[in-house]
Design an enzyme around this catalytic site. Structure first.
Site, PDB file in Angstrom:
ATOM      1  N   CYS A  72       0.861  -1.225  -0.019  1.00 16.68           N
ATOM      2  CA  CYS A  72      -0.199  -0.032   0.139  1.00 16.68           C
ATOM      3  C   CYS A  72       0.978   1.282   0.191  1.00 16.68           C
ATOM      4  O   CYS A  72       2.002   1.199   0.369  1.00 16.68           O
ATOM      5  CB  CYS A  72      -0.813   0.015   1.185  1.00 16.68           C
ATOM      6  SG  CYS A  72      -2.368  -1.152   1.304  1.00 16.68           S
ATOM      7  N   ASP A  73       0.436   2.291  -0.656  1.00 14.48           N
ATOM      8  CA  ASP A  73       0.972   3.607  -0.302  1.00 14.48           C
ATOM      9  C   ASP A  73       0.109   4.721  -0.585  1.00 14.48           C
ATOM     10  O   ASP A  73      -1.059   4.492  -1.451  1.00 14.48           O
ATOM     11  CB  ASP A  73       2.205   3.913  -1.484  1.00 14.48           C
ATOM     12  CG  ASP A  73       3.029   4.978  -1.088  1.00 14.48           C
ATOM     13  OD1 ASP A  73       4.051   4.716  -0.472  1.00 14.48           O
ATOM     14  OD2 ASP A  73       3.074   5.867  -1.508  1.00 14.48           O
TER      15      ASP A  73
END
Length: 199
Positions: A72-73
């Site tokens: 995730c980012d």
């Protein structure tokens, strides 16, 4: 049979969110240099960074072969500009002076990969965030806590910064760093059952 989940992120907020939802992720930090991607639209930047983090961890020997690997980012889009983590305290103060009284969109890229097959499901969650009219003194005090220096957009909704968010449109968890409804959709897309990930 339980499907192991590997979180390719050092974010304590993501880990806490996953645990609160009944998952117990194995944390393996990707070590991806987030500055390597530039000149991309904010939502695309978030997704590509998530994909890089996922790929960096998925091939490691310490990943269980039956695991799902989640990268995730998060990136805040303000006035069309992509804002990741601030570079220093002065940058965080400048960000807050620009954000107060305005709205931005927090994009969180999600990439889920089956370790065994290499199959991938990926998507970006986007949530509109409305920032309160905060004073210079409040900004200085908030930056002095250190909290905004370590997070995308220089704010949290689940910490000290929560008082400075006047509202959101969309998924609350996405602002924290991982959208639980979107993650469930990706799990189903890869043919797994959501309860199979519960600890």
């Amino acid at each position: 049979m339980r499907t192991p989940l590997v979180l390719a992120s050092a974010s304590p907020a993501r880990r806490t969110t996953l645990r609160a939802a009944g998952l117990d992720p194995i944390v393996i930090v990707s070590g991806v240099d987030e500055s390597q991607l530039v000149d991309l639209p904010p939502a695309e930047l978030a997704l590509q960074l998530a994909e890089l983090k996922c790929a960096a961890v998925a091939g490691r020997d310490d990943v269980p072969p039956d695991a799902l690997v989640l990268g995730c980012d998060s990136v805040l889009e303000l006035g069309g500009e992509a804002l990741g983590k601030p570079t220093d305290a002065e940058n965080a103060r400048a960000r807050w002076r620009a954000m107060r009284g305005r709205s931005g969109v927090l994009h969180t890229g999600h990439c889920l990969r089956e370790a065994a097959s290499g199959r991938v499901a990926a998507a970006t969650g986007s949530t509109t965030v409305h920032f309160a009219e905060v004073s210079d003194d409040e900004i200085d005090a908030y930056v002095a806590t250190g909290e905004p220096l370590h997070v995308a957009g220089a704010f949290t909704i689940d910490g000290i910064g929560g008082a400075f968010i006047s509202g959101i449109e969309g998924d609350h968890h996405n602002v924290v760093g991982v959208s639980m409804p979107l993650l469930r959709e990706l799990v189903l897309e890869l043919g797994h059952g959501w309860p199979d990930l519960w600890a």
